[in-house]
Motif scaffolding. Structure first.
Motif, short mmCIF file in Angstrom:
data_model
loop_
_atom_site.label_atom_id
_atom_site.label_comp_id
_atom_site.label_asym_id
_atom_site.label_seq_id
_atom_site.Cartn_x
_atom_site.Cartn_y
_atom_site.Cartn_z
N HIS A 85 21.15 95.85 9.10
CA HIS A 85 20.05 96.52 9.80
C HIS A 85 18.66 95.33 9.26
CE1 HIS A 85 22.48 98.56 12.16
NE2 HIS A 85 22.34 99.62 11.08
N ASP B 163 22.88 104.22 16.44
CA ASP B 163 24.38 104.13 16.83
C ASP B 163 23.89 103.73 17.75
OD1 ASP B 163 25.27 104.28 14.94
OD2 ASP B 163 25.74 105.82 14.61
N TRP C 299 18.66 102.48 3.56
CA TRP C 299 20.04 103.20 4.42
C TRP C 299 20.01 101.51 5.78
CZ3 TRP C 299 20.29 102.78 9.86
CH2 TRP C 299 21.96 103.63 10.24
N SER C 300 19.17 101.34 6.28
CA SER C 300 19.16 100.80 6.79
C SER C 300 20.01 98.98 6.40
CB SER C 300 17.16 99.90 7.79
OG SER C 300 17.12 101.28 8.43
N LYS D 262 18.78 96.77 14.59
CA LYS D 262 20.08 96.61 15.29
C LYS D 262 20.32 95.29 14.71
CE LYS D 262 23.95 99.43 16.75
NZ LYS D 262 24.77 100.07 17.23
N LEU E 203 16.83 110.92 8.48
CA LEU E 203 17.89 110.06 7.92
C LEU E 203 19.03 110.02 9.11
CD1 LEU E 203 18.79 107.12 6.81
CD2 LEU E 203 20.03 108.74 4.77
N ILE F 264 14.89 105.74 4.60
CA ILE F 264 15.64 105.20 5.73
C ILE F 264 15.34 103.67 5.63
CG2 ILE F 264 14.18 104.29 8.03
CD1 ILE F 264 13.68 107.67 8.00
N HIS G 108 22.98 99.20 5.80
CA HIS G 108 24.32 98.68 6.58
C HIS G 108 24.12 97.64 7.55
CE1 HIS G 108 24.80 103.01 5.20
NE2 HIS G 108 25.80 103.00 6.31
N THR H 167 17.61 108.69 12.62
CA THR H 167 17.71 107.79 12.41
C THR H 167 19.28 107.00 12.77
OG1 THR H 167 15.64 107.37 11.20
CG2 THR H 167 17.26 105.36 10.94
N LYS H 168 20.31 107.80 11.83
CA LYS H 168 21.63 106.58 12.48
C LYS H 168 21.90 107.42 13.57
CE LYS H 168 23.12 108.22 7.26
NZ LYS H 168 23.56 108.47 7.16
N LYS H 169 21.67 108.15 13.96
CA LYS H 169 21.91 108.79 15.36
C LYS H 169 21.56 107.53 16.62
CE LYS H 169 22.35 112.40 18.17
NZ LYS H 169 22.48 114.19 18.64
#
Length: 72
Positions: free
Chosen positions: A53, A23, A47-48, A71, A15, A44, A51, A18-20
């Motif tokens: 996505h 971004d 979280w997507s 994204k 995760l 994953i 946010h 993935t976040k990094k």
């Protein structure tokens, strides 16, 4: 499409990576994440969505999971 191979890593690393990577992407670009961590199979996609996505595709093959994220 960008690819991230997080197989062999245990949460929270898949995760985190993935976040990094998300971004670093521009809006509309896609990231393909490969993982074999059981926890990441839930975190994953969750979280997507949280946010904003788009989950384009989720595919399981044996212990591997492929998640394609667009994204927003």
């Amino acid at each position: 499409m960008y690819k991230l191979d997080a197989r062999g890593r245990v949460c929270p690393l898949p995760l985190f990576y993935t976040k990094k990577k998300i971004d670093e992407l521009k809006t509309g670009e896609e990231l393909e994440v490969l993982t074999d961590d059981a926890t990441a199979k839930n975190t994953i996609p969750q979280w997507s969505r949280e946010h904003g996505h788009e989950i384009v595709k989720i595919e399981e093959s044996g212990s591997d999971l492929t998640v394609i994220i667009r994204k927003h």
